[in-house]
Each structure stands twice: as structure tokens, then as C-alpha cells.
Design a protein around this motif. Sequence first.
Motif, mmCIF file in Angstrom:
data_model
loop_
_atom_site.group_PDB
_atom_site.id
_atom_site.type_symbol
_atom_site.label_atom_id
_atom_site.label_comp_id
_atom_site.label_asym_id
_atom_site.label_seq_id
_atom_site.Cartn_x
_atom_site.Cartn_y
_atom_site.Cartn_z
ATOM 1 N N ARG A 179 0.718 -1.197 -0.328
ATOM 2 C CA ARG A 179 -0.085 -0.374 -0.316
ATOM 3 C C ARG A 179 0.608 0.631 0.044
ATOM 4 N NH1 ARG A 179 0.590 -2.106 4.560
ATOM 5 N NH2 ARG A 179 -1.207 -3.875 4.282
ATOM 6 N N LEU A 180 0.103 2.613 0.048
ATOM 7 C CA LEU A 180 1.190 3.321 -0.331
ATOM 8 C C LEU A 180 0.560 4.583 -0.023
ATOM 9 C CD1 LEU A 180 3.442 5.153 -1.586
ATOM 10 C CD2 LEU A 180 2.344 5.936 -3.574
ATOM 11 N N PHE A 181 1.208 5.063 0.954
ATOM 12 C CA PHE A 181 0.395 6.549 1.673
ATOM 13 C C PHE A 181 1.527 7.959 1.250
ATOM 14 C CE2 PHE A 181 -1.213 3.457 4.382
ATOM 15 C CZ PHE A 181 -1.782 3.371 4.997
ATOM 16 N N ASP A 213 -10.444 12.085 -5.403
ATOM 17 C CA ASP A 213 -10.283 11.892 -6.786
ATOM 18 C C ASP A 213 -8.948 12.655 -6.987
ATOM 19 O OD1 ASP A 213 -10.782 10.954 -9.063
ATOM 20 O OD2 ASP A 213 -12.691 11.349 -8.925
ATOM 21 N N HIS A 214 -9.044 12.976 -8.533
ATOM 22 C CA HIS A 214 -8.059 14.200 -8.842
ATOM 23 C C HIS A 214 -8.463 13.835 -10.252
ATOM 24 C CE1 HIS A 214 -4.903 10.442 -10.131
ATOM 25 N NE2 HIS A 214 -5.291 11.061 -11.148
ATOM 26 N N ILE A 215 -7.927 15.278 -10.146
ATOM 27 C CA ILE A 215 -7.735 15.273 -12.087
ATOM 28 C C ILE A 215 -6.694 15.664 -12.512
ATOM 29 C CG2 ILE A 215 -8.909 17.604 -13.472
ATOM 30 C CD1 ILE A 215 -11.011 18.561 -11.578
ATOM 31 N N ASN A 216 -5.959 15.476 -13.820
ATOM 32 C CA ASN A 216 -4.505 15.295 -13.865
ATOM 33 C C ASN A 216 -4.425 16.733 -15.199
ATOM 34 O OD1 ASN A 216 -1.519 15.086 -13.954
ATOM 35 N ND2 ASN A 216 -2.221 12.869 -15.370
ATOM 36 N N LEU A 217 -3.973 17.626 -14.561
ATOM 37 C CA LEU A 217 -4.100 19.098 -16.157
ATOM 38 C C LEU A 217 -2.392 18.937 -15.746
ATOM 39 C CD1 LEU A 217 -5.966 21.247 -14.435
ATOM 40 C CD2 LEU A 217 -6.009 19.617 -16.088
ATOM 41 N N GLN A 218 -1.118 18.368 -15.657
ATOM 42 C CA GLN A 218 0.471 18.258 -15.871
ATOM 43 C C GLN A 218 0.744 17.625 -17.161
ATOM 44 O OE1 GLN A 218 2.287 16.320 -12.767
ATOM 45 N NE2 GLN A 218 2.332 17.903 -11.491
ATOM 46 N N PRO A 219 0.684 18.113 -18.063
ATOM 47 C CA PRO A 219 1.761 17.835 -19.678
ATOM 48 C C PRO A 219 2.092 16.354 -19.656
ATOM 49 C CG PRO A 219 2.835 19.011 -18.864
ATOM 50 C CD PRO A 219 2.725 19.350 -17.165
ATOM 51 N N GLU A 220 2.633 15.599 -19.168
ATOM 52 C CA GLU A 220 3.311 14.521 -19.413
ATOM 53 C C GLU A 220 2.587 13.194 -18.325
ATOM 54 O OE1 GLU A 220 7.643 11.815 -19.419
ATOM 55 O OE2 GLU A 220 7.451 14.884 -19.372
ATOM 56 N N PRO A 233 -5.053 0.475 -17.619
ATOM 57 C CA PRO A 233 -4.924 1.160 -16.294
ATOM 58 C C PRO A 233 -6.268 1.302 -15.497
ATOM 59 C CG PRO A 233 -3.347 1.999 -15.980
ATOM 60 C CD PRO A 233 -3.341 2.206 -17.438
ATOM 61 N N ASP A 234 -7.028 1.463 -14.929
ATOM 62 C CA ASP A 234 -8.660 1.706 -14.597
ATOM 63 C C ASP A 234 -8.076 2.569 -13.762
ATOM 64 O OD1 ASP A 234 -11.501 1.663 -14.770
ATOM 65 O OD2 ASP A 234 -11.012 1.562 -12.759
ATOM 66 N N MET A 235 -8.826 4.104 -13.898
ATOM 67 C CA MET A 235 -8.532 4.406 -12.897
ATOM 68 C C MET A 235 -9.880 5.877 -12.000
ATOM 69 S SD MET A 235 -4.846 5.415 -11.653
ATOM 70 C CE MET A 235 -5.314 7.121 -10.998
ATOM 71 N N SER A 236 -11.446 4.495 -12.257
ATOM 72 C CA SER A 236 -11.613 4.919 -11.896
ATOM 73 C C SER A 236 -12.446 4.884 -9.866
ATOM 74 C CB SER A 236 -13.246 3.996 -12.124
ATOM 75 O OG SER A 236 -12.743 2.448 -11.734
ATOM 76 N N ASP A 237 -11.101 4.064 -9.291
ATOM 77 C CA ASP A 237 -11.547 4.174 -8.064
ATOM 78 C C ASP A 237 -9.637 4.585 -7.657
ATOM 79 O OD1 ASP A 237 -11.881 4.279 -5.402
ATOM 80 O OD2 ASP A 237 -11.502 1.774 -6.064
ATOM 81 N N PRO A 238 -9.149 5.436 -7.391
ATOM 82 C CA PRO A 238 -7.601 6.171 -7.635
ATOM 83 C C PRO A 238 -7.339 5.977 -5.974
ATOM 84 C CG PRO A 238 -9.243 7.901 -8.511
ATOM 85 C CD PRO A 238 -10.041 6.609 -8.211
ATOM 86 N N TYR A 239 -8.345 6.260 -5.167
ATOM 87 C CA TYR A 239 -8.019 6.344 -3.469
ATOM 88 C C TYR A 239 -8.726 5.715 -3.049
ATOM 89 C CZ TYR A 239 -5.529 10.473 -5.393
ATOM 90 O OH TYR A 239 -4.477 11.336 -6.297
ATOM 91 N N ASP A 240 -8.170 4.529 -2.471
ATOM 92 C CA ASP A 240 -9.232 3.348 -1.250
ATOM 93 C C ASP A 240 -9.411 3.998 -0.385
ATOM 94 O OD1 ASP A 240 -8.654 0.798 -0.927
ATOM 95 O OD2 ASP A 240 -9.095 1.507 1.164
ATOM 96 N N ARG A 241 -11.387 3.429 -1.026
ATOM 97 C CA ARG A 241 -12.600 4.567 -0.239
ATOM 98 C C ARG A 241 -12.472 3.772 0.970
ATOM 99 N NH1 ARG A 241 -15.676 8.223 -0.857
ATOM 100 N NH2 ARG A 241 -15.100 8.983 2.028
ATOM 101 N N LEU A 253 -1.651 -1.242 -6.253
ATOM 102 C CA LEU A 253 -1.043 -1.208 -4.971
ATOM 103 C C LEU A 253 -2.402 0.408 -4.551
ATOM 104 C CD1 LEU A 253 2.732 0.400 -4.555
ATOM 105 C CD2 LEU A 253 1.162 -1.836 -3.812
ATOM 106 N N PRO A 254 -3.390 -0.092 -2.731
ATOM 107 C CA PRO A 254 -4.130 0.677 -3.126
ATOM 108 C C PRO A 254 -3.039 1.947 -2.226
ATOM 109 C CG PRO A 254 -3.770 -1.253 -1.617
ATOM 110 C CD PRO A 254 -3.582 -1.186 -2.490
ATOM 111 N N VAL A 255 -3.987 3.339 -2.646
ATOM 112 C CA VAL A 255 -2.967 4.744 -1.794
ATOM 113 C C VAL A 255 -4.298 5.273 -1.070
ATOM 114 C CG1 VAL A 255 -2.159 6.889 -3.152
ATOM 115 C CG2 VAL A 255 -2.043 4.907 -4.442
ATOM 116 N N PHE A 256 -3.713 5.821 -0.368
ATOM 117 C CA PHE A 256 -4.560 7.327 0.631
ATOM 118 C C PHE A 256 -3.207 8.321 0.652
ATOM 119 C CE2 PHE A 256 -4.608 9.053 4.536
ATOM 120 C CZ PHE A 256 -5.726 9.842 4.549
#
Length: 274
Positions: free
Chosen positions: A107-109, A131-138, A154-162, A225-228
Motif C-alpha cells: 500500500r502507498l501513503f 479523486d483527482h484531476i490531472n493537468l500535468q503535461p506528461e 489501467p482503470d482509474m475509476s477508484d484512484p484512492y482507496d475508499r 497498490l491501494p493509495v491513501f
Amino acid sequence: MLLKEAREATEFLQNQTGSFVPDTGVVLGTGLGRLLDDIDIYHSISYEDIPHFPVSTVESHSGKLIFGVLNGHKLVVMQGRFHYYEGYTMQQVTFPVRVMKLLGIRRLFISNAAGGLSPDYNISDIMIINDHINLQPENPLTGPNEDEFGVRFPDMSDPYDRTMIDKGLEIAAKYSIRAHEGVYVAVPGPNLETRAEYKYLRTIGADAVGMSTVPENIVARHMGLPVFALSVITDLCTPEKIRKVTVEEVIKAAMGAEPGMKKIMEELISLQTD
């Protein structure tokens, strides 16, 4: 090449740390440095000594990989992260997360300092990212896919572990820590945003804005990896509250939230069982 370099860095670190196999990775942003005070540190390795690691150039980022134990959990902690605006590629920015996965984390914090776009936020509030919005250019996944790390798309519908989000909010409520959950938007930096940009970011759905975290999250999710992740609000970006800020003020605001951030992270890490 990425996998080869990650394996070389991993092998070097395993030779340095022996039988120490971390179960949790932590990326320390501004405001959470004192988490290390409660960790029983076994090894501390400078980034400059690790093969293929970049070196952090940002004030308040120390540039060490820490191996230690917190409440029974073996941690590998990035004391200082890398940013796209430092001139690194996204693959370099996220390289340590790849290595932490190969070292064994499950897991990653992540922590960061951010500007508050929501009118409900105050300086030194905490925002747990949902959740997030990615406006970085790369994107760190640009280029040939390493199938050993993860799938091409990879699926990103659940980026942060609920589950961890809910538990983090419970911990905050238990200790009367002023915390919210919200959407984080990542921009390139290093300059802060204009008034028009703050308005735009709020309009598209962001509650806080910063220059990190999203690349690490994308790579972590690519590897399963689940992320918090959480942000400390260091400046206010609503029209009536915008004012000029300095690095010193950002660090001071982050330090104001540090005890609460530390409490949430420590207790949440302690509750992990898998």
C-alpha cells in the motif's frame, strides 16, 4: 530499461537493508516530516547513493529513503519527493514508487501541501483526497508498457482507496482534527496560479491544487497498490482570500497541520492488516 533500472536500484537497497521487507510505502510532502519521530529507524540511505534515483532540489525536502518500523509495520519512507517542475521526466518522478513496489510494499501513503480552492477550507486544514484531476503535461505511463508492473490501460475509476478514506475521516473526527475530503488537481508549477486559473480549477471541480501526488498515484494504481493521500491547505485560493504567499508561509501553515496529519497517518497505518 525502466524495469531493469528499477531492479538494479531494488537490488542495491536490498543489499543495504538485508532482510528488511517493507509492507507500506510513504511519500512525505511538506508538513509531515515529524512522522519520522515515531518510527524506529533501521536504515537511512541518501538518494544520491541509490542507482538511478534523482536528487530532490526543493527546500524542505531532505532527500533520503528511510527504512523503519511504526507500530509493528515495516515502512519505507521517502523523506522528500521529486517534481516535474524540477526538470525530471515523469518516469524519474515516479521511479521510487516502482522501486518501493519491488521492495515489497502492499500500500502507498502520500502527503502534500496544496492551495485551498473550496471556500469551506481554512489554512492548515487537512483534505483527504478522494479523486483527482490531472493537468500535468506528461503521464508517467507514456512509452512502452512494462507488463510486469501492470496493464497497458489501467482503470482509474477508484484512484484512492475508499475504505482508507472513510477510516481516515473517522480518525480525524475522533481527535477533533479539522479534515475534509475532496478532489485534488495537479498542475505543472512551479509558479502559483493566477486568479483566472484558480477560478477555472474550481469550476472544473477541484477543491485543492498542487504540483505533485497524481503521478505517484497513477504509477501506484498501475501496479495495483491501494493509495491513501492527504493534503494540508497552506494558502487560500478563493477570490476574496487570495493574497501573495512565500515559501516560508507555506511551510509554517503545513507545520500547523502536522500534528493532525501525523495522527491520521500513524493510526491508519497501524490499522492495516493485509
